[in-house]
Design an enzyme around this catalytic site. Structure first.
Site, PDB file in Angstrom:
ATOM      1  N   PRO A   1       0.786  -1.247   0.000  1.00 29.09           N
ATOM      2  CA  PRO A   1       0.000   0.000   0.000  1.00 29.09           C
ATOM      3  C   PRO A   1       0.815   1.293   0.000  1.00 29.09           C
ATOM      4  O   PRO A   1       0.261   2.371  -0.062  1.00 29.09           O
ATOM      5  CB  PRO A   1      -0.850  -0.112   1.259  1.00 29.09           C
ATOM      6  CG  PRO A   1      -0.218  -1.160   2.083  1.00 29.09           C
ATOM      7  CD  PRO A   1       0.561  -2.041   1.203  1.00 29.09           C
TER       8      PRO A   1
ATOM      9  N   LYS B   1      -2.095   2.278  -4.371  1.00 32.27           N
ATOM     10  CA  LYS B   1      -2.595   1.856  -5.685  1.00 32.27           C
ATOM     11  C   LYS B   1      -3.673   0.780  -5.629  1.00 32.27           C
ATOM     12  O   LYS B   1      -4.359   0.541  -6.618  1.00 32.27           O
ATOM     13  CB  LYS B   1      -1.425   1.325  -6.532  1.00 32.27           C
ATOM     14  CG  LYS B   1      -0.428   2.394  -6.920  1.00 32.27           C
ATOM     15  CD  LYS B   1      -1.089   3.488  -7.729  1.00 32.27           C
ATOM     16  CE  LYS B   1      -0.265   4.763  -7.734  1.00 32.27           C
ATOM     17  NZ  LYS B   1      -1.109   5.953  -7.721  1.00 32.27           N
TER      18      LYS B   1
END
Ligand code: FAS
Ligand code: PHB
Length: 393
Positions: free
Chosen positions: A296, A300
């Site tokens: 993370p 995205k």
């Protein structure tokens, strides 16, 4: 056992499954969304927070962005913090005025559930898909264990939006799909706290003790993360230790203190990259985390899930309505090009911001990358374009 017939069965009521169901419904394609968890569980699940510029525009065009536009926080920059000094990356100045929107994934999911309820399309919670048959036939079937008993659903297509390790990939003959994986030597401990954020924009920090991220959900809700060892558990992290570690890692010579408050949600997420290819087997298509996982750090995950569905919905409509299979045939290759770009950027951000536990040469290289981002405009511009809009280019 009850038998039902539809055109598309969607496994999973996360952002991918719910948005796909909505886009197909708008085009008159009958579909059923099946979710093994409860409505309450899905709505309280705290995950992603950053929506890219192009993805926010797409959600608005799809008719599910009104609340995001009203309540989401528009951010024109992020901060990169290391060696006790903060460096602002002026995202919008570097990228044609474009910005990100900070709006929790569970709010996107709530908006998608509400819109589906508004036209009363089939959305079954507490309903687990336990088997998928006939993926090479004209009418595959899924078996569902639902509160009202066992159900089989026959459809033209099945879409696995069931996240990582879902039943859809498990239903494909072994060896047909390849799984590419990288596991990083850390996890993220994430908290949601009832505390006014002490910062206007996100702060990514690389500290000798580890990674930290200062994010938020609203003017009264802070979302914060700490990089921890992959074997860490929550019981080793009482509130006091979490706040102390965040304060140490975020400190600069003029830092506003971290806004502290009751921690209302906490969790530890492993950091890994996964790509499953191809994203199709016969009448089964994959979208979202079912096909790919990104660490993370690049924010995205959810954006990629939406980008898959933006491509898949018109492909299914063209095939079901007009028999044109061309978009479906190119769906996997077209999606995987974007997925690998996101894997590259997420890996770049992850390695640059997390001190490696043992490899000091790697740490030297990563510090050089980090300094380049804050000293070189072309490097900052490349980061801005990927952070703000990777999933739409
Ligand atoms: P999801 O995982 O959201 O949804 C899949 C759904 O399928 C789930 O609701 C599951 O219950 C259901 N399902 C599974 N098997 C089923 C079956 N057999 N029958 C019926 N239903 C089934 N991304 C970020 O950008 N930033 C973050 O900070 C971040 N944090 C994360 C933390 C965690 C713990 C996780 C797991 C992911 C995180 N992500 C983050 C990534 C996340 O946001 C995903 O990218 C996003 O949820 C992808 O959406 P979907 O593909 O819809 O998958
Ligand atoms: C979040 O707000 O949850 C968030 C923001 C940026 C990230 C990851 C998570 O890179």
């Amino acid at each position: 056992m009850e038998s039902v017939r539809t055109q598309v069965v969607i496994i999973g009521a996360g952002p991918a499954g719910l948005l796909l169901g909505h886009l197909l419904h708008r085009e008159g394609i009958d579909n059923i969304v099946l979710e093994r968890r409860s409505n309450e569980y899905v709505l309280q699940r705290v995950r992603a927070g950053v929506i890219e510029w192009g993805i926010a525009n797409f959600l608005e065009e799809a008719g599910v962005g009104q609340r995001m536009r009203a309540e989401g926080l528009v951010h024109h920059g992020i901060e990169m913090r290391f060696d006790g000094v903060s460096h602002r990356i002026a995202l919008s100045d570097l990228y044609d005025g474009r910005a990100i929107t900070v709006y929790g994934q569970q709010e996107v999911v709530k908006d998608l559930i509400n819109v589906r309820r508004s036209y009363d399309a089939p959305l079954h919670f507490d309903s687990e898909v336990t088997g998928i048959e006939g993926l090479n036939s004209a009418h595959p079937t899924v078996t569902v264990t639902a509160p009202e008993g066992e159900m089989t659903i026959s459809a033209d297509f099945v879409v696995g939006c069931d996240g990582s390790h879902g039943v859809s990939v498990e239903s494909v003959p072994r060896g047909y799909m390849r799984r590419f994986e990288r596991v990083y030597p850390f996890s993220w401990l994430g908290i949601l706290a009832e505390a006014p954020p002490a910062t206007e924009e996100l702060i990514y920090t690389r500290h000798s003790r580890g990674f930290a991220l200062y994010s938020m959900r609203s003017p009264t809700l802070s979302r914060l993360y700490l990089g921890v060892r992959p074997d860490e558990t929550l019981d080793a992290w009482p509130d006091e230790r979490i706040w102390e570690e965040l304060t140490v890692r975020m400190a600069t010579d003029h830092t506003a203190e971290i806004g502290q408050g009751p921690i209302i949600e906490r969790g530890i997420t492993p950091m890994r990259s996964i790509v499953v290819a191809p994203m199709r087997y016969g009448r089964l298509l994959l979208a979202g985390d079912a096909a790919h996982i990104v660490p993370p750090t690049g924010a995205k995950g959810m954006n990629l899930a939406v980008a898959d569905v933006r491509l898949l919905a018109p492909a299914l409509v063209a095939r079901i309505r007009g028999g044109d299979e061309s978009l479906l045939n190119s769906y996997s290759d077209d999606s995987l090009r974007r997925v690998w770009r996101a894997e590259e950027f997420s890996t770049y951000m992850t390695q640059m911001l997390h001190p490696h536990p043992t490899d000091d040469f790697e740490n030297g290289v990563q510090m050089a990358r980090l300094r380049q981002v804050v000293e070189s405009e072309p490097a900052a511009r490349a980061l801005a374009r990927n952070y703000v809009n990777l999933s739409s280019v």
